[in-house]
Design a protein around this motif. Structure first.
Motif, PDB file in Angstrom:
ATOM      1  N   ALA A 150      -1.186   8.395   5.796  1.00 27.90           N
ATOM      2  CA  ALA A 150      -2.520   7.780   5.712  1.00 27.90           C
ATOM      3  C   ALA A 150      -2.590   6.388   6.332  1.00 27.90           C
ATOM      4  N   SER A 151      -1.458   5.811   6.694  1.00 28.78           N
ATOM      5  CA  SER A 151      -1.528   4.471   7.301  1.00 28.78           C
ATOM      6  C   SER A 151      -0.657   4.402   8.553  1.00 28.78           C
ATOM      7  N   ARG A 208      -0.817   1.324 -13.190  1.00 33.59           N
ATOM      8  CA  ARG A 208      -0.872  -0.031 -12.625  1.00 33.59           C
ATOM      9  C   ARG A 208      -0.713  -1.128 -13.673  1.00 33.59           C
ATOM     10  N   TRP A 255      -8.446  -2.140  -4.567  1.00 33.14           N
ATOM     11  CA  TRP A 255      -7.880  -2.258  -5.918  1.00 33.14           C
ATOM     12  C   TRP A 255      -6.935  -3.452  -6.016  1.00 33.14           C
ATOM     13  N   GLU A 284       0.451   7.251   1.555  1.00 28.20           N
ATOM     14  CA  GLU A 284      -0.360   8.475   1.433  1.00 28.20           C
ATOM     15  C   GLU A 284      -1.820   8.171   1.127  1.00 28.20           C
ATOM     16  N   ARG A 285      -2.148   6.878   0.929  1.00 24.78           N
ATOM     17  CA  ARG A 285      -3.523   6.566   0.496  1.00 24.78           C
ATOM     18  C   ARG A 285      -4.263   5.736   1.532  1.00 24.78           C
ATOM     19  N   ASP A 286      -5.569   5.846   1.494  1.00 19.13           N
ATOM     20  CA  ASP A 286      -6.444   5.138   2.422  1.00 19.13           C
ATOM     21  C   ASP A 286      -6.243   3.618   2.294  1.00 19.13           C
ATOM     22  N   ASN A 295       0.845  -1.204   0.000  1.00 22.05           N
ATOM     23  CA  ASN A 295       0.000   0.000   0.000  1.00 22.05           C
ATOM     24  C   ASN A 295       0.876   1.248   0.000  1.00 22.05           C
ATOM     25  N   HIS A 296       0.307   2.329  -0.539  1.00 23.56           N
ATOM     26  CA  HIS A 296       1.022   3.613  -0.537  1.00 23.56           C
ATOM     27  C   HIS A 296       0.685   4.347   0.766  1.00 23.56           C
ATOM     28  N   ALA A 342      -9.116   1.544   0.576  1.00 25.98           N
ATOM     29  CA  ALA A 342      -9.167   1.724  -0.883  1.00 25.98           C
ATOM     30  C   ALA A 342      -8.013   0.951  -1.536  1.00 25.98           C
ATOM     31  N   GLU A 343      -6.867   0.921  -0.880  1.00 23.53           N
ATOM     32  CA  GLU A 343      -5.721   0.177  -1.418  1.00 23.53           C
ATOM     33  C   GLU A 343      -6.042  -1.314  -1.475  1.00 23.53           C
TER      34      GLU A 343
END
Ligand SMILES: [Zn+2]
Length: 271
Positions: free
Chosen positions: A36-37, A241, A19, A10-12, A7-8, A15-16
């Motif tokens: 974000a994590s 991606r 996808w 910076e991202r939720d 997961n990134h 949501a990670e």
């Protein structure tokens, strides 16, 4: 062998996971890092539920910049406290292993100093390892921890540690990729693998597989020779991606080809 990705930070996280599940990833390499994590904000029950829903596995990853060998005692202790919190969160989420990046940012001090401080910090975590049932594994890093003797300074001192082999890193700042050397010495302790491409030298590019000089076939062969059949994280950092999907497909094919070649060879040997 399972294929996953990271997961990134910076991202939720939810949501990670969504996808990744859509992309057929079989586990998440979950890094607990702000913004974000962050470990102090992650909703471990919600993450567990999402992973169950998608039948995905999980491996623990921690921030690569924690100063666990700092020459300033309170700063070093802060890094230990953060890793302790990560161990607890990963236990709640259901991970069995958590990665650690050995530290080396101690200007004006000899190597011996930061090796000992890393070991001191890792030893402080052992009661939590026992309490939570989540093991620690150390990742090879270009420069200071990228050969069997360098990693041995930590692995030999602490038989409890697992090896986390990053094959992309093993290609950097070395005359030749150190994957085989590291596996020959510590392959029995291999617990997790990161795979990504680069062009050698200093730049840790995290390219899609096939875009640089890492030999995918040789990497797969080395892993299979040491009996590894665990999880491989595609640590491919690309906004498109499609390149990650391509990496997933070429890795799966190379792995299956390797399995077939090995079984054909062993049948020939028996005949
Ligand atoms: Zn890595």
């Amino acid at each position: 062998m399972l294929i996953g990705t990271m997961n990134h930070p910076e991202r939720d996280i939810q949501a990670e996971i969504e996808w990744m599940a859509d992309a057929g990833m079989e586990f998440i390499d979950l890094t607990l890092e702000p913004p974000a994590s962050a470990s102090w904000e992650v909703d471990t029950r919600a993450v567990r539920r999402a992973l169950d829903r998608h039948r995905m596995g999980v491996v623990g990853h921690t921030a690569w910049y924690l100063p666990m060998a700092s020459a300033i005692p309170e700063v070093r202790q802060g890094a230990v406290d953060e890793l302790r919190r990560c161990l607890q969160k990963f236990a709640e989420i259901g991970a069995k292993w958590m990665n650690i990046h050995p530290d080396r940012h101690t200007p004006w001090h000899p190597r011996r100093f930061y090796i000992e401080k890393n070991i001191e910090s890792l030893r402080q975590l052992l009661p939590d390892v026992a309490k939570h049932g989540v093991g620690l594994m150390i990742e090879n890093l270009p420069g200071d921890y990228n050969s069997a003797p360098q990693l041995g300074e930590l692995l030999d001192a602490m038989p409890e540690l697992g090896l986390h082999l990053d094959i992309g890193h093993a290609n950097l700042q070395v005359p030749q990729n150190t994957t085989r050397e590291i596996l020959a010495a510590y392959g029995k302790r291999l617990r997790h693998v990161h795979l990504h491409d680069n062009k050698g030298g200093n730049a840790d590019l995290h390219l899609p597989l096939g875009a640089g000089t890492v030999d995918l076939h040789a990497s797969v062969e080395a892993l299979q020779e040491c009996g590894y059949d665990g999880a491989i994280t595609l640590e491919v950092f690309t906004p498109d991606r499609g390149y990650l999907m391509h990496s997933r497909d070429v890795l799966r094919k190379a792995w299956n080809d390797g399995v077939r070649e090995r079984s054909a060879k062993s049948q020939l040997a028996r005949a």
